[in-house]
Each structure stands twice: as C-alpha cells, then as structure tokens.
Motif scaffolding. Structure first.
Motif, PDB file in Angstrom:
ATOM      1  N   ARG A  33     -13.478  -8.140   2.814  1.00 57.65           N
ATOM      2  CA  ARG A  33     -12.498  -9.217   2.959  1.00 57.65           C
ATOM      3  C   ARG A  33     -11.090  -8.639   3.051  1.00 57.65           C
ATOM      4  O   ARG A  33     -10.835  -7.507   2.666  1.00 57.65           O
ATOM      5  N   GLU A  34     -10.171  -9.466   3.559  1.00 58.58           N
ATOM      6  CA  GLU A  34      -8.771  -9.040   3.727  1.00 58.58           C
ATOM      7  C   GLU A  34      -8.137  -8.672   2.390  1.00 58.58           C
ATOM      8  O   GLU A  34      -7.389  -7.702   2.294  1.00 58.58           O
ATOM      9  N   TYR A  37      -8.468  -5.055   1.032  1.00 56.00           N
ATOM     10  CA  TYR A  37      -7.536  -4.054   1.565  1.00 56.00           C
ATOM     11  C   TYR A  37      -6.230  -4.066   0.764  1.00 56.00           C
ATOM     12  O   TYR A  37      -5.679  -3.015   0.456  1.00 56.00           O
ATOM     13  N   THR A  44      -3.432  -3.206   6.149  1.00 60.58           N
ATOM     14  CA  THR A  44      -4.159  -4.473   6.271  1.00 60.58           C
ATOM     15  C   THR A  44      -5.443  -4.300   7.080  1.00 60.58           C
ATOM     16  O   THR A  44      -5.626  -3.326   7.806  1.00 60.58           O
ATOM     17  N   LYS A  45      -6.307  -5.286   6.952  1.00 60.83           N
ATOM     18  CA  LYS A  45      -7.560  -5.283   7.698  1.00 60.83           C
ATOM     19  C   LYS A  45      -7.283  -5.330   9.196  1.00 60.83           C
ATOM     20  O   LYS A  45      -7.925  -4.622   9.980  1.00 60.83           O
ATOM     21  N   THR A  46      -6.316  -6.138   9.587  1.00 56.90           N
ATOM     22  CA  THR A  46      -5.954  -6.243  11.000  1.00 56.90           C
ATOM     23  C   THR A  46      -5.510  -4.894  11.556  1.00 56.90           C
ATOM     24  O   THR A  46      -5.884  -4.517  12.670  1.00 56.90           O
TER      25      THR A  46
END
Length: 111
Positions: A33-34, A37, A44-46
C-alpha cells in the motif's frame, strides 16, 4: 569472431535478465500500500512505479545500454533497500505457526 559471439549470445541474455528483474521489481512495487512507503520513509509508491515502469519500457523497446544500466541500478536499489524496508513495516508474510514459536520451535513456558 569472439566479439560477434559475445554480441549474439551473451548480450541478449543479459538484456533478458535485466528485463525480467525489472518486471519482477515492478510487480513487487505494485503490491504494498501507499502508506507503507511513507511509513518506511522511502520515496512514494508512484515514484517507484514510474521509475520501474520506465525501466521495463526501456529494456523492452529501446535497448540503449546506458539507459538499461541506469534502470538496473534503480531496480537493484528497489530490491535491496526499499523492498526489505516495506516488508519490515508491513510485518512481512507469516509462515504459519503460532505467535509463541521461537527460532527452535514452540515455546511452552517450561512445561
């Protein structure tokens, strides 16, 4: 002759290995999940999805060695730094057993 064999044999295998590692890292980056991170104090995950996605695209379509090496470095950083931190924050997968199991088997409290 030796260089031709290297270019036709070894380099494509290295390219496939780098592509496979990047795809595995991308799949492993999608799973947490975000907030994991952020809790692990990593990017960030992005950010990681974009970096690893671009790496997969470069490895698959472009084949430019300099960009492939840069992507390999990013993939290795994710695998050896970010992923273990995410597993530690998330608790990692449980392998079964009870919560009282020690390193050498179950703890029965001296019974």
């Amino acid at each position: 002759m030796l260089m031709q064999g290297f270019n036709n044999g070894v380099l494509p295998l290295l390219g496939y290995a780098m592509l496979a590692l990047a795809v595995v890292a991308l799949v492993l980056a999608v799973l947490p999940r975000e907030d994991a991170y952020r809790a692990a104090d990593k990017q960030t995950k992005t950010f990681w999805l974009v970096i690893l996605g671009v790496t997969v695209l470069v490895d698959f379509f472009l084949g430019m060695l300099f960009l492939q090496i840069a992507g390999l470095v990013a993939t290795i950083v994710f695998m050896v730094d970010v992923r273990p931190a995410l597993k530690q924050v998330s608790g990692g997968p449980r392998r079964g057993g009870s919560s009282s199991d020690g390193p050498y088997g179950p703890y029965n409290g001296g019974r």
